[in-house]
Design an enzyme around this catalytic site. Sequence first.
Site, PDB file in Angstrom:
ATOM      1  N   THR A 133     -20.653  14.469   8.132  1.00 35.53           N
ATOM      2  CA  THR A 133     -21.490  15.629   8.423  1.00 35.53           C
ATOM      3  C   THR A 133     -22.689  15.219   9.262  1.00 35.53           C
ATOM      4  O   THR A 133     -23.159  14.093   9.165  1.00 35.53           O
ATOM      5  CB  THR A 133     -21.952  16.211   7.080  1.00 35.53           C
ATOM      6  OG1 THR A 133     -20.823  16.813   6.468  1.00 35.53           O
ATOM      7  CG2 THR A 133     -23.043  17.246   7.227  1.00 35.53           C
ATOM      8  N   ARG A 160     -12.173  26.251   1.080  1.00 38.57           N
ATOM      9  CA  ARG A 160     -13.242  25.511   0.391  1.00 38.57           C
ATOM     10  C   ARG A 160     -14.514  25.512   1.261  1.00 38.57           C
ATOM     11  O   ARG A 160     -14.462  25.248   2.445  1.00 38.57           O
ATOM     12  CB  ARG A 160     -12.784  24.088   0.126  1.00 38.57           C
ATOM     13  CG  ARG A 160     -13.838  23.184  -0.530  1.00 38.57           C
ATOM     14  CD  ARG A 160     -14.614  22.371   0.474  1.00 38.57           C
ATOM     15  NE  ARG A 160     -15.472  21.364  -0.151  1.00 38.57           N
ATOM     16  CZ  ARG A 160     -16.359  20.630   0.510  1.00 38.57           C
ATOM     17  NH1 ARG A 160     -16.507  20.805   1.808  1.00 38.57           N
ATOM     18  NH2 ARG A 160     -17.097  19.746  -0.107  1.00 38.57           N
ATOM     19  N   GLY A 172     -18.364  23.804   1.444  1.00 40.36           N
ATOM     20  CA  GLY A 172     -19.196  22.743   0.867  1.00 40.36           C
ATOM     21  C   GLY A 172     -20.662  23.129   0.807  1.00 40.36           C
ATOM     22  O   GLY A 172     -21.030  24.307   0.896  1.00 40.36           O
ATOM     23  N   ASP A 173     -21.488  22.104   0.664  1.00 40.58           N
ATOM     24  CA  ASP A 173     -22.937  22.331   0.516  1.00 40.58           C
ATOM     25  C   ASP A 173     -23.635  22.647   1.831  1.00 40.58           C
ATOM     26  O   ASP A 173     -24.667  23.322   1.844  1.00 40.58           O
ATOM     27  CB  ASP A 173     -23.581  21.078  -0.095  1.00 40.58           C
ATOM     28  CG  ASP A 173     -23.368  19.838   0.784  1.00 40.58           C
ATOM     29  OD1 ASP A 173     -22.202  19.597   1.192  1.00 40.58           O
ATOM     30  OD2 ASP A 173     -24.350  19.142   1.083  1.00 40.58           O
ATOM     31  N   THR A 210     -25.863  15.084   3.234  1.00 39.53           N
ATOM     32  CA  THR A 210     -24.480  14.699   3.535  1.00 39.53           C
ATOM     33  C   THR A 210     -23.905  13.986   2.320  1.00 39.53           C
ATOM     34  O   THR A 210     -24.575  13.159   1.703  1.00 39.53           O
ATOM     35  CB  THR A 210     -24.377  13.763   4.758  1.00 39.53           C
ATOM     36  OG1 THR A 210     -23.030  13.269   4.829  1.00 39.53           O
ATOM     37  CG2 THR A 210     -25.336  12.588   4.680  1.00 39.53           C
ATOM     38  N   GLY A 211     -22.671  14.317   1.968  1.00 40.53           N
ATOM     39  CA  GLY A 211     -22.077  13.659   0.815  1.00 40.53           C
ATOM     40  C   GLY A 211     -21.043  14.542   0.157  1.00 40.53           C
ATOM     41  O   GLY A 211     -20.533  15.494   0.760  1.00 40.53           O
ATOM     42  N   SER A 212     -20.718  14.232  -1.080  1.00 43.71           N
ATOM     43  CA  SER A 212     -19.705  14.974  -1.819  1.00 43.71           C
ATOM     44  C   SER A 212     -20.265  16.361  -2.146  1.00 43.71           C
ATOM     45  O   SER A 212     -21.007  16.544  -3.106  1.00 43.71           O
ATOM     46  CB  SER A 212     -19.347  14.207  -3.093  1.00 43.71           C
ATOM     47  OG  SER A 212     -20.530  13.817  -3.777  1.00 43.71           O
TER      48      SER A 212
HETATM   49  N1  ASP Z   1     -21.225  17.513   2.515  1.00 45.37           N
HETATM   50  C1  ASP Z   1     -20.072  17.790   3.326  1.00 45.37           C
HETATM   51  C2  ASP Z   1     -19.168  18.741   2.590  1.00 45.37           C
HETATM   52  O1  ASP Z   1     -19.011  18.591   1.394  1.00 45.37           O
HETATM   53  C3  ASP Z   1     -19.281  16.566   3.668  1.00 45.37           C
HETATM   54  C4  ASP Z   1     -20.053  15.498   4.385  1.00 45.37           C
HETATM   55  O2  ASP Z   1     -21.255  15.341   4.152  1.00 45.37           O
HETATM   56  O3  ASP Z   1     -19.433  14.796   5.202  1.00 45.37           O
HETATM   57  O4  ASP Z   1     -18.575  19.595   3.206  1.00 45.37           O
END
Ligand code: ASP
Length: 319
Positions: free
Chosen positions: A186, A214, A216-217, A237-239
């Site tokens: 991201t 889906r 994401g955040d 950025t992350g899960s």
């Molecule tokens: N946070 C992003 C998501 O869950 C993924 C990422 O940071 O690469 O969509």
Amino acid sequence: MKNNNTPVIAIHGGAGTISAATTSATQAQAYHDALQSIVRAAQAQLLKGASALDATCLAVELLEECPLFNAGHGAVFTHEETHELDAAVMDGATLAAGAIAGVCHVRRPVRAARAVLEDGAHVLLAGAGAEAFAREHGLEMVEPFFFSTEARRQQLYRVRDTGRVVTDHEGAAMTPPLDEGKKFGTVGAVALDMHGHLAAATSTGGMTNKRVGRIGDSPLIGAGTYADDRTAAVSCTGSGEMFIRVAAAHDVCARMAYGGATLEAATHAVVHQSLPAIGGTGGLIAIDRHGNLSLAFNTEGMYRGHARGDEAPATAIFA
Ligand code: ASP
């Protein structure tokens, strides 16, 4: 309007398990060069008096166009081998925000998020409605294959059989020596402008092998993106699921506003306590109203760059 703040810009290109051992010097240099030139472009605008909102949108748009990062061209694939892009932008001066989710024809998703912000009627538009909105606002539309790169397709094939949903960097890491894949690709930017205003913008292709639909955040205001002139501007950025559950970006600002935490303490608590407590991995970039900067992550690395005033941009990948 006061005009005497030293502008600050920070960008990220995702966090994750980017292992120094398996990243070649050439690979690393490509990331440094891309991050440098994008920080420089946004910095130049800020020094000319551009708003933090304009500077963060510009930086994210350039990151979207760069195939090294999982946003726009170079976005990861869903389980069905399609793309679904998310983006958000927030203006700390007014708390105005705009976001789009699940689009696959908008060339520069952050521009669509910005158009939602400018329009003002809604904050988050998804799917076909978001695409119709982008079209009505004259944004460039492309066929979904525009976003595809062979590297991301191979990433999906490697991951799909495992049944896992992984961040961009993890996906790449599954084939040695390309640890590149064990990362969250991201992209995002935060800035403080000369006028003392903050803004944040984030854009993503999401996670490799994610279920269609889906979200994401990144496009959720308060989870992956937040900005408030009274506290800070944050891009994560992350899960994504874990960042949503702890309302990560807003939690940084709330800890500062209600608890009097410094930016450093607030980001540390979110990245090293709240997120790991529920298995959340990744990082964030944040700038407070005084121009303090925090680039925090609980993974091996995070692609990042920043510049203060007219100083030369600094970029880094590993801790
Ligand atoms: N946070 C992003 C998501 O869950 C993924 C990422 O940071 O690469 O969509």
